[in-house]
Every structure is written in C-alpha cells, then in structure tokens.
Motif scaffolding. Structure first.
Motif, mmCIF file in Angstrom:
data_model
loop_
_atom_site.group_PDB
_atom_site.id
_atom_site.type_symbol
_atom_site.label_atom_id
_atom_site.label_comp_id
_atom_site.label_asym_id
_atom_site.label_seq_id
_atom_site.Cartn_x
_atom_site.Cartn_y
_atom_site.Cartn_z
ATOM 1 N N LYS A 22 -8.676 4.409 -1.566
ATOM 2 C CA LYS A 22 -8.374 4.663 -0.151
ATOM 3 C C LYS A 22 -6.900 5.029 0.012
ATOM 4 N N LYS A 23 -6.658 6.085 0.803
ATOM 5 C CA LYS A 23 -5.262 6.513 0.962
ATOM 6 C C LYS A 23 -4.603 5.613 2.002
ATOM 7 N N LEU A 24 -3.545 4.946 1.593
ATOM 8 C CA LEU A 24 -2.887 4.007 2.519
ATOM 9 C C LEU A 24 -1.644 4.645 3.116
ATOM 10 N N ASN A 25 -1.224 4.101 4.274
ATOM 11 C CA ASN A 25 -0.018 4.619 4.904
ATOM 12 C C ASN A 25 1.223 4.137 4.170
ATOM 13 N N SER A 26 2.320 4.875 4.312
ATOM 14 C CA SER A 26 3.552 4.459 3.642
ATOM 15 C C SER A 26 4.153 3.274 4.395
#
Ligand code: ADP
Length: 473
Positions: free
Chosen positions: A2-6
């Motif tokens: 899952k692409k997570l926020n910075s």
C-alpha cells in the motif's frame, strides 16, 4: 504494498485536523451556543435572586436584601404582600429600559401571579421577546420569574426581572473574528509543518535514503541527521546492521570456501585411491582400502558436524540431562590423546578432584572437552605441554585446557566461536577437525547455560574454559 503518505503530509494533515477541530469548537460555542448559554445563566441568576428575597420576605431588612441582590446581578425585584407592593427600588437592569415590573399594568402582573399559584412548585418563568423599535435588528428578551408563597401575614409574591439584549450582533463579530483566526492558523500550520518536517522528518528521510545500500552491507551515516535521540539510535542500529551483514557475508563466503576445500581433500583422496586400485590391481592393498575408509569417515564427520551445528542453531537438539562425574570424564577423555601427544613431543598434565558432580548431557560435554583438547594439540603442541585442570569455586565446577602454543591475536578472539572461522587460513586442520568445532562447543555450552570463554596471548598460549553448576549428591 500500500502506498503510504510521506511524513511531511501526515504532520500537515494532523495539524490541519487539529486546527479545524479547534475552530469548529470555537464556532459552536461562540455563535451557536452563546445565546442559549447566556439565557440559561441569566435565568439561574434570576432564580437565585428570587430565593434570596423570598427567604427574607418577613424580615425588617427586606429592602437591604433586595438592594444587595439586585445591585450585583443586573436584575430588579418587585414584592407584593397581601396584594400591596412594598419595594422602593424601581431602577431596572438597564438604566435606559428601566424595570419592566414597574411599567407593567397591574392586571398583567396579576396574570403572572395566578400562573405561579396554579403551578405545582408555586413559581412561573416567562421569557418573552420584544423589539425595541421596529427598525432595530436586535430583540430584547425579558425574563420574568414569579414566585408565590404563604407567610405569617398572608400571601406574598416575589417577581424578579432581568433582560438579555440579543447577542446576535456579538456572535456576528465573533464569527468574523473566527475567520481571521482561521487564516492566521492556516499560516501558522504551514509554518509549523515546515519546521516539524525539517526537524523530525528530514533526518528520517535522509537516513532512509542512506539505508538503501544496507543490503550490500554499506551504510554511511550523515552526522547532520543526528538531531534527536531516536534518529541517533536509528543511525547506530543501521551501522550495526551493516556491520553484521558484512560479517555474515564474509562468514558465508568463508564457509563455502572452507567447506568445499575440506570436502575436496577427502574426495580427491577417495577418488584418487579408487582409480589407482582400478588401474593397478597390485595396489588393491588393505592399506589403501584403509585410506579410502578413513577419508570417507572424515567426510561423514564433516557433514555430521555441519548438520549438528545447524540443528543446534535452530534449537532442534534436546539434551539428555543427567548428573555425572566430570572429573572422571576429563581423566577418561584425556587418556585418549596421550599417544598422539607423545608423537607430537608434548605432555598432558591432568589435575582433577577425585569426583566433581555436575548436571549435563555427558556425550555433549565429552564433545566439548575433546574439542578443547584436540585444538590444544593442533595449535599448541609446539609449546611442549598441555595442562587440563578441573577446579571448584563459588558453587561452580570449572574445567580448563591450557596450552603454550601459538596463541590467538586479540582481534581474532571474538570470532573463533563463529562457524568455520579460522585464524590462519593455511593451517592444516588436525585429522577429524571439521572447522565447526568451537561453534558447536558454543552451542552446547549455551544449551547448558554454562559460562565459558578463552584467554590467550599471542605466542604464549591459550586457555579455553567452561563452568557448570556444581551438584551435591
Ligand atoms: P578448527 O580447529 O577445525 O579450525 P575450531 O572451531 O575448533 O575449528 O577452531 C576455530 C579456530 O580457532 C581455529 O581455526 C584456530 O585458528 C583457533 N583456535 C582454536 N583453538 C586454539 C588454540 N588452542 N590455540 C590457538 N588457536 C586456536
């Protein structure tokens, strides 16, 4: 994945959510709830004044009580005793409005008193709204609280009045103020996000970037990232991890090189002698067959030791614990090496008690003693003497094997317990040595919860030792 926020985004979002919550709460309390809360407070005040006056209804200082209660609370009071009003104070809550109770026609007053009389608790609260002038936006709310009671001199009534000028203008002002507060907060949040990003997130982003080379066992620490304790600890952990990866990599390469070397020697001998016996029938001698059998044994020992070590490291080995006499075991095992020691021009001195009882897996402990002895002969026979000593101290039985041979350099000492570590890569291994000897010893002693170690001086010799808890029998 899952692409997570910075992290920068997460900090910004959290702060924005917090600001929105604060503004929403301010808005709710200052605009929506302001008027009802104000009205509620004023009603409570009016009731408190009414109670104070009612308690003193028959007292001679009634006027003082009324004065006291009204002057502090922006209310006005009118008291009727036996249909006759008795108060003197006619000033109202707001000077310009005056006291409504003194402007009200008596029949209207009578209506309020009747409503109070009809109610169960003998009180009546009226909140009415009136527009001061037709053009005005603000309405004036009148609060009239009437209470009737029986006294020694007949019926009495206490009426308290107060008013609330509409707070809608105030709440409009507050709403516009909130707009400015909101804008300032947005600016503040942008600033705070930037500062937090620089202080917290940037070092982590940098560390993360530097850690990309970790799989190759490389990590270059950037001192600028050590801005707070956690980042510093992370740097230290990554440094250690890189070091461990390098070590594991080296160990793996050494292992492959050493295992293949040690496998190749007996294999070459076996195939060489086998071919020779095939080609030259005269060479089929018992002696040559012995060489093949011995080398095959050596191979078996090597492979067994490797398997044994793997099983121990995976905790798949169970110990056969029993109480045994380690002094007797040491004497027995040492005797086996006497012939070989003599050949090497070396003597073995043994110092043990008559008996020394410990708890352990006897065959595994024999393996330990054998390994210390064969290493002492292999690397220390040149010293001419080996001392095997068993002693007691503080409830422990200590066993040590001391040689006066080549010794071990300080930089090698902590590695010798590793699988397949060899100080001198060219040293010829004693027959039967698998190269995993001390690694196996370490596993065995740790399984026994024994203390163990080595002290050594280069060119002076080494002492390998272990201690087991003494058993009383
Ligand atoms: P091996 O002896 O088969 O190489 P070990 O695990 O028993 O394997 O020993 C590991 C290394 O520790 C040896 O290669 C040697 O360099 C060193 N070593 C062990 N015992 C001694 C000793 N008594 N004196 C000097 N060096 C030793």
């Amino acid at each position: 994945m899952k692409k997570l926020n910075s992290l920068g985004w997460v900090i910004g979002l959290c702060l924005s959510a917090f600001a929105i919550l604060v503004i929403a709460l301010l808005f709710f309390f200052q605009t929506v709830l302001l008027e009802p809360m104000y009205e509620y407070n004023q009603v409570q005040t009016v009731k408190t004044v009414s109670n104070a006056v009612s308690e003193s209804i028959g007292a001679s200082d009634l006027d003082d009580v009324i004065y006291e209660a009204t002057s502090q609370t922006d209310t006005c009071v009118r008291v009727f005793r036996s249909n006759e009003y008795v108060t003197t104070d006619q000033t109202g809550p707001s000077e310009n409005v005056g006291c409504l109770l003194y402007r009200m026609p008596l029949n209207e007053i009578g209506e309020y008193i009747v409503k109070a009389e009809e109610s169960e608790d003998q009180t009546h609260l009226a909140v009415t709204s009136e527009r001061r002038d037709p053009s005005a936006k603000n309405r004036l709310k009148n609060i009239i609280y009437t209470r009737v009671m029986d006294t020694d001199f007949g019926k009495a009534a206490v009426m308290v009045y107060s008013n609330i000028s509409s707070v809608s203008a105030a709440s409009r002002t507050l709403a516009s103020q909130l707009l400015y507060i909101g804008m300032i907060m947005i600016l503040f949040i942008c600033l705070l996000t930037y500062v937090l990003y620089r202080v917290i997130a940037r070092p982590l982003v940098q560390i993360n970037r530097n850690a990309k080379t970790l799989p190759q066992g490389e990590y270059t620490e950037d001192p600028k990232t050590n801005r707070y304790r956690e980042a510093q600890e992370l740097n230290q952990t990554l440094n250690t991890a890189a070091e461990d990866i390098r070590k594991a990599d080296r160990a793996k390469r050494d292992l492959i090189a050493n295992v293949s070397h040690d496998l190749r020697t007996p294999l070459t001998m076996i195939s060489g002698y086998g071919e020779m016996m095939l080609d030259l029938p005269d060479e089929k001698t018992d002696e040559n067959i012995h060489v093949i059998v011995d080398e095959a044994h050596r191979l078996t020992t090597l492979v067994n030791d490797l398997l044994d070590l793997s099983r121990m490291q995976e905790n798949k080995v169970s110990l056969n614990m029993e109480i045994f006499d380690i002094a007797e075991m040491i004497r027995r095992e040492t005797r086996k090496y006497e012939g070989y020691a003599q050949q090497e021009g070396c003597t073995i001195e043994v110092h043990t008690d008559e008996h020394a009882w410990v708890s352990g897996d006897i065959s595994r402990m024999e393996q330990v003693v054998n390994n210390f002895l064969s290493n002492a002969l292999n690397y220390g026979a040149g010293g001419g003497k080996i001392i095997v000593r068993q002693t007691h101290h503080d409830g422990y039985v200590r066993t040590e094997v001391r040689d006066f041979g080549e010794g071990i350099a300080p930089e090698d000492i902590r590695n010798i317990w590793d699988r397949y570590y060899k100080v001198d890569k060219t040293h010829v291994r004693a027959s039967g040595g698998s190269g995993s000897g001390l690694a196996i010893v370490k596993e065995i002693l740790e399984l026994h919860h024994a203390k163990y170690g080595v002290s050594s001086q280069l060119h002076e010799g080494s002492t390998f030792w272990f201690e087991l808890e003494e058993q009383k029998i």
